[in-house]
Design an enzyme around this catalytic site. Sequence first.
Site, short mmCIF file in Angstrom:
data_model
loop_
_atom_site.label_atom_id
_atom_site.label_comp_id
_atom_site.label_asym_id
_atom_site.label_seq_id
_atom_site.Cartn_x
_atom_site.Cartn_y
_atom_site.Cartn_z
N ASP A 1 -17.51 47.08 -13.71
CA ASP A 1 -16.53 48.16 -13.61
C ASP A 1 -15.75 48.40 -14.89
O ASP A 1 -14.94 49.32 -14.95
CB ASP A 1 -15.51 47.82 -12.50
CG ASP A 1 -14.65 46.62 -12.88
OD1 ASP A 1 -13.42 46.79 -13.03
OD2 ASP A 1 -15.19 45.52 -13.04
N ASP B 1 -20.42 41.61 -12.19
CA ASP B 1 -19.07 41.19 -12.51
C ASP B 1 -18.37 40.90 -11.18
O ASP B 1 -18.85 41.30 -10.12
CB ASP B 1 -18.37 42.32 -13.27
CG ASP B 1 -16.89 42.08 -13.41
OD1 ASP B 1 -16.51 41.06 -14.00
OD2 ASP B 1 -16.10 42.91 -12.91
N ASP C 1 -14.24 40.64 -10.48
CA ASP C 1 -13.02 41.42 -10.22
C ASP C 1 -13.24 42.90 -10.52
O ASP C 1 -13.63 43.27 -11.63
CB ASP C 1 -11.86 40.89 -11.06
CG ASP C 1 -11.36 39.55 -10.58
OD1 ASP C 1 -11.04 39.43 -9.39
OD2 ASP C 1 -11.30 38.61 -11.40
#
Length: 215
Positions: free
Chosen positions: A168, A11, A13
């Site tokens: 995250d 991922d 961001d």
Amino acid sequence: MKNRFDLIIFDWDGTLMDSVDWIVHCIQQAAARCVCPVPEAQAIRDIVGLSIENAIQQLFPDQDGETRQKLAADYGKAFFSKQISRDDLFPGVYEMLEQLRSQGYRLAVATGKKSAGLQAAINATGVADLFCATRCADQTASKPNPLMLDEIVAELGVDKRRALMVGDSVHDLQMALNAQVASVGVTCGAHSAATLRQYQPLLCLNYPTDLIGII
């Protein structure tokens, strides 16, 4: 986990880039400018990873379509007002990506960002040459739909059992579950280890750089 994977899909961001607090700030400012209820920080963290359209709809369910479009546009303008550089990556991320690539891993990005936004971020941080493939929310289905991962794996011709998703947020790990791809959670972005563990990651790490020496 050593020698178990050929492809590592990150991922963006909150995983590679330290941008979640900026996302929170920009959405809160957009809400205020559009005279809408300002969401709490954790509510915004909970949508990190979704496409901006899905995120705005989840955060502002009582607003009409025109207002949601204004919110998305205002957010985008605010987010891209900040000049980013390699320093916006989490410490050691660039070196980690270089090391993984030199060790023979194929690297990819699966993100809720739009393709123009990801390309701008990749160019600004100087990591374009390190990734074999990318998928963004305006190119395919938004997380947690598995299509993003399915397309990357198919494009690169990699066995799903040899692919690892690193993210995250719960949306990253739910997508990995839906795609039947192994995952690792990192707690430097949107969600805590306790929250991420509900989605069956192999490990929960503080930062993606903790992968070094593990895989």
